[in-house]
Design a protein around this motif. Structure first.
Motif, PDB file in Angstrom:
ATOM      1  N   ASP A   1      19.274 -19.038  34.506  1.00 25.01           N
ATOM      2  CA  ASP A   1      18.293 -20.027  34.935  1.00 25.01           C
ATOM      3  C   ASP A   1      19.064 -21.276  35.367  1.00 25.01           C
ATOM      4  N   ALA A   2      19.546 -21.245  36.600  1.00 23.11           N
ATOM      5  CA  ALA A   2      20.392 -22.325  37.107  1.00 23.11           C
ATOM      6  C   ALA A   2      19.667 -23.666  37.109  1.00 23.11           C
ATOM      7  N   GLU A   3      18.374 -23.676  37.415  1.00 23.74           N
ATOM      8  CA  GLU A   3      17.625 -24.933  37.431  1.00 23.74           C
ATOM      9  C   GLU A   3      17.579 -25.569  36.047  1.00 23.74           C
ATOM     10  N   ALA A   4      17.354 -24.764  35.011  1.00 22.23           N
ATOM     11  CA  ALA A   4      17.322 -25.292  33.646  1.00 22.23           C
ATOM     12  C   ALA A   4      18.695 -25.813  33.237  1.00 22.23           C
ATOM     13  N   ALA A   5      19.742 -25.078  33.582  1.00 21.20           N
ATOM     14  CA  ALA A   5      21.097 -25.518  33.243  1.00 21.20           C
ATOM     15  C   ALA A   5      21.445 -26.800  33.984  1.00 21.20           C
ATOM     16  N   ARG A   6      21.095 -26.879  35.265  1.00 24.99           N
ATOM     17  CA  ARG A   6      21.365 -28.100  36.038  1.00 24.99           C
ATOM     18  C   ARG A   6      20.604 -29.286  35.456  1.00 24.99           C
ATOM     19  N   ALA A   7      19.351 -29.076  35.066  1.00 26.47           N
ATOM     20  CA  ALA A   7      18.555 -30.152  34.470  1.00 26.47           C
ATOM     21  C   ALA A   7      19.200 -30.619  33.166  1.00 26.47           C
ATOM     22  N   PHE A   8      19.752 -29.712  32.388  1.00 24.64           N
ATOM     23  CA  PHE A   8      20.421 -30.068  31.139  1.00 24.64           C
ATOM     24  C   PHE A   8      21.607 -30.989  31.402  1.00 24.64           C
ATOM     25  N   PHE A   9      22.466 -30.603  32.340  1.00 26.51           N
ATOM     26  CA  PHE A   9      23.638 -31.429  32.641  1.00 26.51           C
ATOM     27  C   PHE A   9      23.242 -32.768  33.265  1.00 26.51           C
ATOM     28  N   ARG A  10      22.216 -32.754  34.093  1.00 26.62           N
ATOM     29  CA  ARG A  10      21.753 -33.976  34.762  1.00 26.62           C
ATOM     30  C   ARG A  10      20.984 -34.888  33.810  1.00 26.62           C
ATOM     31  N   ASP A  11      19.975 -34.348  33.140  1.00 27.22           N
ATOM     32  CA  ASP A  11      19.028 -35.171  32.378  1.00 27.22           C
ATOM     33  C   ASP A  11      19.409 -35.400  30.919  1.00 27.22           C
ATOM     34  N   VAL A  12      19.987 -34.398  30.283  1.00 27.93           N
ATOM     35  CA  VAL A  12      20.322 -34.521  28.859  1.00 27.93           C
ATOM     36  C   VAL A  12      21.726 -35.090  28.676  1.00 27.93           C
ATOM     37  N   LEU A  13      22.711 -34.490  29.357  1.00 28.11           N
ATOM     38  CA  LEU A  13      24.074 -34.987  29.208  1.00 28.11           C
ATOM     39  C   LEU A  13      24.356 -36.176  30.117  1.00 28.11           C
ATOM     40  N   GLY A  14      23.529 -36.374  31.138  1.00 26.74           N
ATOM     41  CA  GLY A  14      23.677 -37.530  32.016  1.00 26.74           C
ATOM     42  C   GLY A  14      24.868 -37.465  32.951  1.00 26.74           C
ATOM     43  N   PHE A  15      25.311 -36.264  33.312  1.00 27.91           N
ATOM     44  CA  PHE A  15      26.445 -36.129  34.226  1.00 27.91           C
ATOM     45  C   PHE A  15      26.028 -36.554  35.632  1.00 27.91           C
TER      46      PHE A  15
ATOM     47  N   LEU B   1      26.892 -25.664  21.352  1.00 26.57           N
ATOM     48  CA  LEU B   1      25.545 -26.070  21.707  1.00 26.57           C
ATOM     49  C   LEU B   1      24.995 -25.152  22.782  1.00 26.57           C
ATOM     50  N   ALA B   2      23.682 -25.016  22.784  1.00 28.37           N
ATOM     51  CA  ALA B   2      23.010 -24.154  23.756  1.00 28.37           C
ATOM     52  C   ALA B   2      22.777 -24.920  25.054  1.00 28.37           C
ATOM     53  N   VAL B   3      23.087 -24.268  26.167  1.00 25.61           N
ATOM     54  CA  VAL B   3      22.768 -24.788  27.492  1.00 25.61           C
ATOM     55  C   VAL B   3      21.620 -23.938  28.011  1.00 25.61           C
ATOM     56  N   PRO B   4      20.455 -24.521  28.224  1.00 21.77           N
ATOM     57  CA  PRO B   4      19.310 -23.716  28.680  1.00 21.77           C
ATOM     58  C   PRO B   4      19.653 -22.872  29.905  1.00 21.77           C
ATOM     59  N   GLY B   5      19.414 -21.580  29.788  1.00 20.65           N
ATOM     60  CA  GLY B   5      19.664 -20.663  30.884  1.00 20.65           C
ATOM     61  C   GLY B   5      21.113 -20.319  31.125  1.00 20.65           C
ATOM     62  N   ALA B   6      22.034 -20.813  30.271  1.00 21.22           N
ATOM     63  CA  ALA B   6      23.451 -20.587  30.560  1.00 21.22           C
ATOM     64  C   ALA B   6      24.312 -20.350  29.320  1.00 21.22           C
TER      65      ALA B   6
END
Length: 122
Positions: A13-27, A97-102
């Motif tokens: 689930d690339a969209e969920a993983a991208r959202a995690f890095f963008r929104d949660v980790l703030g990359f 830690l879990a990365v959604p979809g990845a």
């Protein structure tokens, strides 16, 4: 000659993983087109570990932090799921830690000297 390193995480689930890095980790990121985000990685270093022939060529990604307990607390407050307890490994404190979809990523506080802020080779 070498100008950088490009890390790839494969996700179901690339969209969920991208959202995690963008929104949660703030990359920080750029859009390479069509929502294909390329993230700015934190400073990095590369280690080469011995392996048996079946594991040769395998790569792992660990995120690093200065204070693992504080980082875990901050990420849990953002809803991040940790899949292992924090353990002492001699070379550092580590968890996953879990990365959604990845899948999962390692997160650790190193006890060893780090190379990511060197300004010159060796």
């Amino acid at each position: 000659m070498i100008t950088g390193a490009h890390t790839i995480i494969y996700a179901t689930d690339a969209e969920a993983a991208r959202a995690f890095f963008r929104d949660v980790l703030g990359f920080g990121h750029v859009d390479a087109g069509g929502g294909w985000l390329i993230f700015k990685s934190p400073p990095s270093e590369l280690a080469v570990h011995p392996a048996d022939p079946h594991a040769a060529g395998v790569a792992e990604l660990f995120l690093m932090c200065d204070d693992l307990a504080a980082t875990v607390t901050e990420l849990k407050a953002k809803g991040v799921e940790f899949t292992t307890d924090v353990t002492e490994q001699g070379w550092g404190l580590v968890t996953t830690l879990a990365v959604p979809g990845a899948g999962t990523l390692g997160l650790y506080q190193p006890h060893h000297d780090t190379a990511y802020d060197l300004t010159r080779p060796g």
